[in-house]
Every structure is written in structure tokens, then in C-alpha cells.
Write a protein that holds these residues in place. Structure first.
Motif, mmCIF file in Angstrom:
data_model
loop_
_atom_site.group_PDB
_atom_site.id
_atom_site.type_symbol
_atom_site.label_atom_id
_atom_site.label_comp_id
_atom_site.label_asym_id
_atom_site.label_seq_id
_atom_site.Cartn_x
_atom_site.Cartn_y
_atom_site.Cartn_z
ATOM 1 N N ARG A 2 -1.254 -4.140 6.895
ATOM 2 C CA ARG A 2 0.093 -4.437 6.372
ATOM 3 C C ARG A 2 0.456 -5.835 6.355
ATOM 4 O O ARG A 2 -0.148 -6.750 7.318
ATOM 5 C CB ARG A 2 1.138 -3.742 7.185
ATOM 6 C CG ARG A 2 0.983 -2.407 7.387
ATOM 7 C CD ARG A 2 2.158 -1.649 8.285
ATOM 8 N NE ARG A 2 2.050 -0.495 7.836
ATOM 9 C CZ ARG A 2 2.702 0.548 8.331
ATOM 10 N NH1 ARG A 2 3.912 0.095 8.671
ATOM 11 N NH2 ARG A 2 2.491 1.746 8.188
ATOM 12 N N THR A 16 11.554 -10.028 6.579
ATOM 13 C CA THR A 16 11.737 -8.724 6.537
ATOM 14 C C THR A 16 11.675 -8.259 8.151
ATOM 15 O O THR A 16 12.598 -7.714 8.558
ATOM 16 C CB THR A 16 10.716 -7.929 5.931
ATOM 17 O OG1 THR A 16 10.249 -8.488 4.561
ATOM 18 C CG2 THR A 16 10.658 -6.448 5.746
ATOM 19 N N ILE A 62 9.025 -2.463 -0.835
ATOM 20 C CA ILE A 62 7.733 -2.030 -0.176
ATOM 21 C C ILE A 62 6.747 -1.758 -1.419
ATOM 22 O O ILE A 62 7.010 -0.822 -2.305
ATOM 23 C CB ILE A 62 7.528 -0.641 0.459
ATOM 24 C CG1 ILE A 62 8.747 -0.723 1.633
ATOM 25 C CG2 ILE A 62 6.143 -0.471 1.303
ATOM 26 C CD1 ILE A 62 9.101 0.298 2.652
ATOM 27 N N TRP A 93 3.907 -8.569 6.039
ATOM 28 C CA TRP A 93 5.268 -8.289 5.963
ATOM 29 C C TRP A 93 5.778 -9.863 5.692
ATOM 30 O O TRP A 93 5.140 -10.924 6.249
ATOM 31 C CB TRP A 93 5.816 -8.160 7.461
ATOM 32 C CG TRP A 93 5.524 -6.963 8.036
ATOM 33 C CD1 TRP A 93 4.368 -6.555 8.877
ATOM 34 C CD2 TRP A 93 6.464 -5.521 8.245
ATOM 35 N NE1 TRP A 93 4.402 -5.189 9.097
ATOM 36 C CE2 TRP A 93 5.622 -4.561 8.943
ATOM 37 C CE3 TRP A 93 7.586 -5.414 7.695
ATOM 38 C CZ2 TRP A 93 6.173 -3.382 8.842
ATOM 39 C CZ3 TRP A 93 8.294 -4.199 7.913
ATOM 40 C CH2 TRP A 93 7.212 -3.041 8.648
ATOM 41 N N LEU A 111 7.418 -6.229 1.718
ATOM 42 C CA LEU A 111 6.125 -5.419 2.616
ATOM 43 C C LEU A 111 5.344 -4.991 1.713
ATOM 44 O O LEU A 111 5.604 -4.240 0.931
ATOM 45 C CB LEU A 111 6.849 -4.460 3.449
ATOM 46 C CG LEU A 111 5.935 -3.453 4.148
ATOM 47 C CD1 LEU A 111 5.010 -4.199 5.291
ATOM 48 C CD2 LEU A 111 6.483 -2.238 4.953
#
Ligand code: GDD
Ligand code: MN
Length: 240
Positions: free
Chosen positions: A160, A166, A197, A162, A113
Motif C-alpha cells: 500500500r 490520509t 482509494i 498512503w 490511498l
């Protein structure tokens, strides 16, 4: 890497055409899902009309304003079926520079992430962002990070990327946040499950057109919900 970006919209007609044009000019294999809550300013119809120009654009319509959290969850469920390797989240208002996706996609090769982060070295927020918004963002981050013990600098960021795997590994049916605290809940879930992360610095520009949907209700939900999140996921352990 095929990347599917989910963009929730509520009254973003001023921003959406320019944003889509910038996104589809990037040197990336990109699809976009706009998820619109029947915006009174016609964002939904506008998005629909742009699908003929951009074959990678898809639009989901909901009948009324139901909040950022549920918009993303519906969007994720939808794009997970497209088979993209990565799934992005961003605001429709140019606060999140489309160009940053390139660095974020690169970083995702090393982790599960990627957060576009305003509060790591090299990141910043627009000077023109209202003083109360800057303070709220700083405080909200400090509050959530401290209570949840998150070793991250920007836990509320809405930018973000991903790995699809995930998201597939997370119990999304347990996510209850509806407002912006959704971002905190998702970061915490990923952290509890042991996903790697990483934060990439971003410059957060003040929104270009239209208005923020931040409200007192959303702030109150965030303040209370952080404690519920802490309790709700006590049982989670890292995937081995
Ligand atoms: N479909 C839908 N439904 N979209 C929504 C809703 C909703 O109820 N509420 C907001 N949106 C859309 C907006 O149109 C925008 O594209 C995006 O979600 C984020 O909303 P903004 O109103 O632009 O949020 P902000 O800029 O004040 O807040 C940003 O910072 C927060 C704190 O760091 C966002 O990035 C948040 O995600 C972030 O938590
Ligand atoms: Mn915004």
C-alpha cells in the motif's frame, strides 16, 4: 515526492539485504523504516549493520513478536514525524515487487490511498503459492468485502501507499487488529472517512526465502474481527 516505506520483519534475514538493495536502486526519493520484533534469525542486527550502507535506512527494534498490526502502527507514528509526503507498506519477502512502487506513487497523485491489488484486471498471484493460501486469500477477501460493503477487490493486500495526510486524518488510536486483518481495518477506516482509494494491479510472487507467519490464530482473529470492525466504526462519516 519523498516516500517513507515501513517494513515489518520477523525472521527475514534471507530476504532483507536483497530487498533493500532493490528499493534503494529505484528512481524515487525513498526512506525505509524496518521494524523488527527481535527476530531469532538476527534480522534486526543485520538491518542495523546495513544502515551504514544506506543512509535512508532506519531500524526500530521491539523486544518480542507483537504482531503485524502493532508493528505498522508504531512504524507509522515514527515515520509521520519525518515529514514524507507518502508512506508505504510492504512485506520483506519479495512478494511485493519494489518496481511496482513507481506506478503506485504515480497513482497516488490522483487519490489518497493506493492498494497494490492482486484481484483487479492485470493483477495475479504466483502459481506456486500453496493452494490453501490462494483459497484463503480469495475467501478472506470475499468475506471481508461482503460484510463491510467495501467496493474494492483486494482488501487484505499488504502492499500500500498512503498520502501522509490520509494517515494523519485517521483515528489510528482506535485500531485494534493485530494480525493480517489490520489491513482490512485500515482500508475500511479510509473508506468510511471518504478517502479516495485506487487499486493498481500487482503480481504477487510467492515469498523468496523464509516462512510465512500466517497462523490459525491470525485467521480466527480475522474472521471475528471483521464483525467488530463493522460495528466499531458505525459513527464515522466522510470528512467533508
Ligand atoms: N515486526 C513484525 N512482527 N513483523 C511481522 C510480524 C510480527 O509479528 N508478523 C509478520 N511480520 C512481517 C513479515 O516478516 C513480513 O515482512 C510481513 O510482516 C508480512 O508477513 P508474511 O508472513 O510475509 O505474510 P504473508 O505473505 O503470509 O501474507 C501477506 O498476505 C496477507 C493477505 O493478503 C501479507 O502481505 C499480509 O499483510 C496480507 O494481509
Ligand atoms: Mn509475505
Amino acid at each position: 515526492m519523498h516516500l517513507a516505506v515501513v517494513i515489518p520483519t520477523y525472521n527475514e534475514a534471507e530476504n532483507l539485504p536483497g530487498l533493500l538493495s532493490a528499493l534503494f536502486s529505484l528512481p524515487l526519493h525513498l526512506s525505509v523504516l524496518v521494524i523488527d520484533d527481535n527476530s531469532p534469525d538476527g534480522t534486526g542486527e543485520l538491518a542495523e549493520s546495513l544502515t551504514s550502507r544506506y543512509p535512508g535506512l532506519h531500524v526500530l527494534h521491539r523486544s518480542q513478536k507483537q504482531g503485524l498490526g502493532t508493528a505498522y502502527l508504531e512504524g507509522f507514528r515514527h515515520v509521520l514525524e519525518w515529514g514524507a509526503e507518502a508512506i508505504g507498506q510492504m512485506d520483506a519477502d519479495f512478494s511485493h515487487d519494489p518496481q511496482a512502487l513507481i506506478a503506485m506513487a504515480k497513482e497516488l497523485e490522483q487519490c489518497d490511498l493506493v492498494l497494490g491489488s492482486r484481484y483487479v484486471p492485470g493483477g495475479a498471484v504466483d502459481e506456486r503459492w500453496a493452494f490453501w493460501r490462494k483459497s484463503l486469500s480469495r475467501f478472506g477477501n470475499f468475506y471481508a468485502r461482503t460484510i463491510l460493503g467495501l467496493p474494492l477487490r483486494d482488501v487484505t493486500t499488504g502492499y500500500r501507499l498512503w498520502r501522509s495526510q490520509t494517515l494523519q486524518g485517521m483515528p489510528l488510536e482506535r485500531v485494534r487488529s493485530n494480525g493480517y486483518v489490520f489491513q482490512v481495518e485500515m482500508a475500511y477506516l479510509a473508506y468510511r472517512l471518504g478517502y479516495r482509494i485506487r487499486e493498481v494491479p500487482i503480481y504477487f510472487l510467492d515469498r523468496q526465502g523464509g516462512q510465512s507467519k500466517m497462523s490459525f490464530r491470525i485467521q480466527l482473529e480475522a474472521a471475528l474481527r471483521v464483525w467488530q470492525v463493522k460495528r466499531a466504526y458505525r459513527d464515522l462519516r466522510p470528512h467533508s
